[in-house]
Write a protein that holds these residues in place. Structure first.
Motif, PDB file in Angstrom:
ATOM      1  N   ARG A  54       0.837  -1.199   0.000  1.00 57.99           N
ATOM      2  CA  ARG A  54       0.000   0.000   0.000  1.00 57.99           C
ATOM      3  C   ARG A  54       0.871   1.249   0.000  1.00 57.99           C
ATOM      4  NH1 ARG A  54      -4.545  -2.370   4.265  1.00 57.99           N
ATOM      5  NH2 ARG A  54      -4.903  -4.293   3.059  1.00 57.99           N
ATOM      6  N   THR A  55       0.928   1.885  -1.142  1.00 59.04           N
ATOM      7  CA  THR A  55       1.789   3.049  -1.339  1.00 59.04           C
ATOM      8  C   THR A  55       1.209   3.909  -2.449  1.00 59.04           C
ATOM      9  OG1 THR A  55       3.992   3.762  -2.044  1.00 59.04           O
ATOM     10  CG2 THR A  55       3.224   1.656  -2.900  1.00 59.04           C
ATOM     11  N   PRO A  56       1.392   5.227  -2.362  1.00 58.55           N
ATOM     12  CA  PRO A  56       0.913   6.085  -3.460  1.00 58.55           C
ATOM     13  C   PRO A  56       1.650   5.867  -4.767  1.00 58.55           C
ATOM     14  CG  PRO A  56       1.309   7.354  -1.453  1.00 58.55           C
ATOM     15  CD  PRO A  56       1.906   5.999  -1.232  1.00 58.55           C
ATOM     16  N   GLY A  57       2.878   5.306  -4.718  1.00 61.45           N
ATOM     17  CA  GLY A  57       3.638   5.111  -5.948  1.00 61.45           C
ATOM     18  C   GLY A  57       5.010   4.548  -5.657  1.00 61.45           C
ATOM     19  N   ILE A  58       5.723   4.191  -6.720  1.00 61.65           N
ATOM     20  CA  ILE A  58       7.016   3.529  -6.557  1.00 61.65           C
ATOM     21  C   ILE A  58       8.150   4.511  -6.290  1.00 61.65           C
ATOM     22  CG2 ILE A  58       6.310   1.581  -7.980  1.00 61.65           C
ATOM     23  CD1 ILE A  58       8.005   2.770 -10.253  1.00 61.65           C
ATOM     24  N   ASP A  59       7.875   5.811  -6.354  1.00 61.54           N
ATOM     25  CA  ASP A  59       8.897   6.810  -6.038  1.00 61.54           C
ATOM     26  C   ASP A  59       8.877   7.209  -4.567  1.00 61.54           C
ATOM     27  OD1 ASP A  59      10.182   7.314  -8.629  1.00 61.54           O
ATOM     28  OD2 ASP A  59       8.196   7.997  -9.247  1.00 61.54           O
ATOM     29  N   GLY A  88       4.594  -3.617   7.766  1.00 60.96           N
ATOM     30  CA  GLY A  88       4.021  -4.710   6.992  1.00 60.96           C
ATOM     31  C   GLY A  88       4.186  -4.513   5.503  1.00 60.96           C
ATOM     32  N   ASN A  89       4.041  -3.292   5.038  1.00 60.46           N
ATOM     33  CA  ASN A  89       4.207  -3.019   3.611  1.00 60.46           C
ATOM     34  C   ASN A  89       5.672  -3.088   3.193  1.00 60.46           C
ATOM     35  OD1 ASN A  89       1.497  -2.529   2.564  1.00 60.46           O
ATOM     36  ND2 ASN A  89       1.453  -0.819   4.003  1.00 60.46           N
ATOM     37  N   THR A 124       7.759 -12.679   9.349  1.00 56.12           N
ATOM     38  CA  THR A 124       6.551 -11.952   9.760  1.00 56.12           C
ATOM     39  C   THR A 124       6.751 -11.191  11.063  1.00 56.12           C
ATOM     40  OG1 THR A 124       5.638 -13.877  10.931  1.00 56.12           O
ATOM     41  CG2 THR A 124       5.058 -13.626   8.608  1.00 56.12           C
ATOM     42  N   ARG A 125       8.010 -10.972  11.453  1.00 56.20           N
ATOM     43  CA  ARG A 125       8.257 -10.240  12.697  1.00 56.20           C
ATOM     44  C   ARG A 125       7.715  -8.819  12.593  1.00 56.20           C
ATOM     45  NH1 ARG A 125      14.253 -10.270  14.708  1.00 56.20           N
ATOM     46  NH2 ARG A 125      13.555 -12.147  15.812  1.00 56.20           N
ATOM     47  N   GLY A 126       6.870  -8.456  13.557  1.00 51.07           N
ATOM     48  CA  GLY A 126       6.401  -7.084  13.639  1.00 51.07           C
ATOM     49  C   GLY A 126       5.445  -6.651  12.551  1.00 51.07           C
ATOM     50  N   VAL A 127       4.711  -7.605  11.929  1.00 48.52           N
ATOM     51  CA  VAL A 127       3.725  -7.211  10.920  1.00 48.52           C
ATOM     52  C   VAL A 127       2.337  -7.585  11.416  1.00 48.52           C
ATOM     53  CG1 VAL A 127       5.417  -7.556   9.078  1.00 48.52           C
ATOM     54  CG2 VAL A 127       3.761  -9.360   9.568  1.00 48.52           C
ATOM     55  N   ASP A 128       1.310  -6.934  10.872  1.00 44.57           N
ATOM     56  CA  ASP A 128      -0.053  -7.176  11.320  1.00 44.57           C
ATOM     57  C   ASP A 128      -0.612  -8.465  10.732  1.00 44.57           C
ATOM     58  OD1 ASP A 128      -1.682  -6.628   8.788  1.00 44.57           O
ATOM     59  OD2 ASP A 128      -0.491  -4.809   8.946  1.00 44.57           O
ATOM     60  N   VAL A 129      -1.808  -8.841  11.175  1.00 43.96           N
ATOM     61  CA  VAL A 129      -2.374 -10.120  10.756  1.00 43.96           C
ATOM     62  C   VAL A 129      -2.664 -10.161   9.255  1.00 43.96           C
ATOM     63  CG1 VAL A 129      -3.299 -10.746  12.995  1.00 43.96           C
ATOM     64  CG2 VAL A 129      -4.683  -9.323  11.468  1.00 43.96           C
TER      65      VAL A 129
END
Length: 530
Positions: free
Chosen positions: A410-415, A424-425, A448-453
């Motif tokens: 989940r990001t506005p773009g690759i820049d 998580g992202n 998966t350390r420190g990421v949400d479900v």
């Protein structure tokens, strides 16, 4: 929506106001907290009331706004709107020093330690006026370490410590500064069940002494076990305040992400008889001459996940680094039958070794570089990132867009800079990068350390799909349910040796944890050294 009864004492007092004594029950109160960044509202009208002498859990997806909220409470960010009250007095923080000054401390998920300094030097740094920098400080560190079972040695270099030891140093730093409200960000991420029980006992001791703990975690069963109250944040705002007795983990997950808890359980076996990774007699000695790895022998077949379980600091990191060629060990490493023992890390990577490191910030990402540059990291000599001796930026950017889409980054773009993504992202980007290009072996260290479900479910499914497609996977994790659920074979490492092999179909977190600590080693005589 489930809501808890309001904590006793009513609202905290405004600056200079007077009121009932019960207001002193509140250690911290946040009211109407809003924080905006360009293009996104991280926190929106958040209310949070934390009673003194309690463990108050804050849960939510990565990107839900928990980290921003805690940074505001710790003085790392200033809210655009809203007020903060600590022990009944409205405060305004310009820096973490202001928060520490009123007794609020924070242990970050990604540690704030200087590798080239000793434990003592890290602890006293910035707090030299408390106990000096010599014997008095050393005695105080030793007292705190003993009192809370942290097992921290003041004169060890931080660069020689494992992740678990680093976390304990961070906890000690906060206690050393006299914090009365302690924010713990994912404190159990690197602990086995027995250590988690010890930590929870320590938290209860802190509570009994009137200290307050803000507990941030993605392990919902642990939250329900240790918390007195739970606040759920979703998409930047508080959606529920509940008591542990009112909800179970599935209901809590629904409040967080709108879905049930994922399961790491694998499907039918895909293990083949074709060995991909063969390690034989691997031995590594440290600078002090002690064996960090001793006669390690293991095989990972195509379509197989071999899980390595062990208390942090028993040789897991060294094993990974030797397989990757980052450290020189005696013994043999074969990849698809070819002896690669003398190959460089780059050559092993080019031969199809994918790697998810245990610390994504220190080892997996360039935080101040855009996503498309991070896509090339570690793969800069391979397509689509390179064309001959030159980088192919256009192809790399196009492939980054593919990874972002296929892995729900989940990001506005690759820049966008990697530092702007939630944990998580960031991890989904790394997983997508490492599973690109048809690798033959995946070495996944705490994936998966420190990421949400939600991110956890995606990563598990990515590993399962890669396994089904014939990838060999070496999985190192502190999450015992993850190890048991994903692995086809379980090995236990203790003091640098593989001491036993367990069947994931019959293993439990308790039996695995006992084997990891050496308390019980089922099958040790027949499993060791296979």
């Amino acid at each position: 929506m489930a809501t808890a009864a309001p904590p006793p004492g009513g609202p905290a007092l405004e600056k200079g106001a007077t009121g009932p004594a019960a207001s002193s029950d509140l250690a911290v109160e946040l009211r109407g907290i809003t924080k905006r960044f360009p293009g996104v509202v991280a926190n929106r009208d958040i209310d949070l009331r934390i009673r003194r002498g309690t463990v108050h859990a804050v849960v939510g997806e990565n990107g839900a706004g928990k980290s921003t909220l805690m940074k505001i409470l710790y003085g790392m960010q200033r809210p655009d709107e809203g007020t903060i009250s600590v022990e009944g007095r409205e405060v305004s923080f310009s820096s973490p020093a202001d928060a520490i000054g009123v007794g609020v401390g924070m242990v970050h998920q990604h540690f704030m330690l200087a590798d080239n300094l000793t434990v003592l030097e890290n602890v006293v740094l910035g707090a030299e006026k408390l106990h000096g920098i010599g014997d008095k400080a050393r005695r105080r560190i030793s007292e705190l370490s003993a009192a809370y079972g942290l097992d921290v040695r003041p004169d060890r270099l931080v660069e020689d410590l494992g992740v678990g030891d680093r976390q304990r140093v961070e906890i000690l730093k906060v206690l050393y500064r006299g914090a009365r409200t302690i924010i713990l960000d994912e404190p159990t991420a690197v602990l086995v069940p027995q250590e988690v029980d010890e930590l929870f006992a320590n938290l209860r001791e802190l509570k009994a002494e009137g200290l307050t703990v803000v507990f941030i975690s993605h392990k919902l069963d642990e939250v329900l076990a240790v918390a007195d109250e739970i606040t759920v944040i979703r998409r930047g705002t508080t959606v529920a305040s509940v008591l542990p007795g009112e909800v179970d983990s599935r209901r809590l997950a629904e409040l967080m992400v709108g879905s049930e808890l994922p399961s790491p359980e694998t499907r039918e076996s895909t293990v083949t008889d074709r060995p991909v990774l063969q390690v034989e007699g691997m031995t590594l000695h440290g600078a002090d001459g002690r064996a960090q790895l001793e006669d390690v022998t293991l095989t990972v077949h195509a379509g197989e996940i071999v899980g390595i379980a062990g208390v942090e600091g028993n040789g897991q990191s060294e094993l990974v680094e030797c397989i990757l060629g980052m450290r020189a060990a005696t013994g043999t490493v074969r990849l698809s039958g070819e002896d690669v023992s003398t190959w460089s890390t780059r050559r092993r990577r080019e031969a199809g070794v994918a790697y998810v490191p245990e610390d994504r910030h220190r080892q997996g990402l360039l935080l101040e570089s855009p996503l498309w540059e991070n896509r090339m990291l570690g793969h800069q000599t391979q397509r689509p990132n390179a064309r001959g001796p030159l980088l192919d930026r256009r192809a790399a950017r196009a492939d980054t867009a593919r990874i972002v889409q296929e892995n729900d980054v989940r990001t506005p773009g690759i820049d966008v800079l990697a530092s702007a993504l939630s944990g998580g992202n960031q991890q989904k980007l790394i997983i997508g990068r490492e599973l690109s290009g048809d690798p033959v072996l995946l070495v996944a260290s705490h994936p998966t350390r420190g990421v949400d479900v939600g991110a956890q479910a995606h990563i598990w499914e990515s590993i399962r799909q890669a396994r089904a497609a014939g990838l060999a996977v070496l999985l190192i994790s502190a999450d015992l349910e993850e190890l048991i659920g994903l692995s086809d074979t379980l090995r236990v490492i203790l003091r640098g040796r593989l001491v036993c092999e367990l069947d994931p179909r019959t293993a439990t977190p308790e039996s695995l944890g006992s084997a990891m600590t050496g308390a019980a080693l089922p099958g040790a005589s027949e499993g060791a050294g296979r």
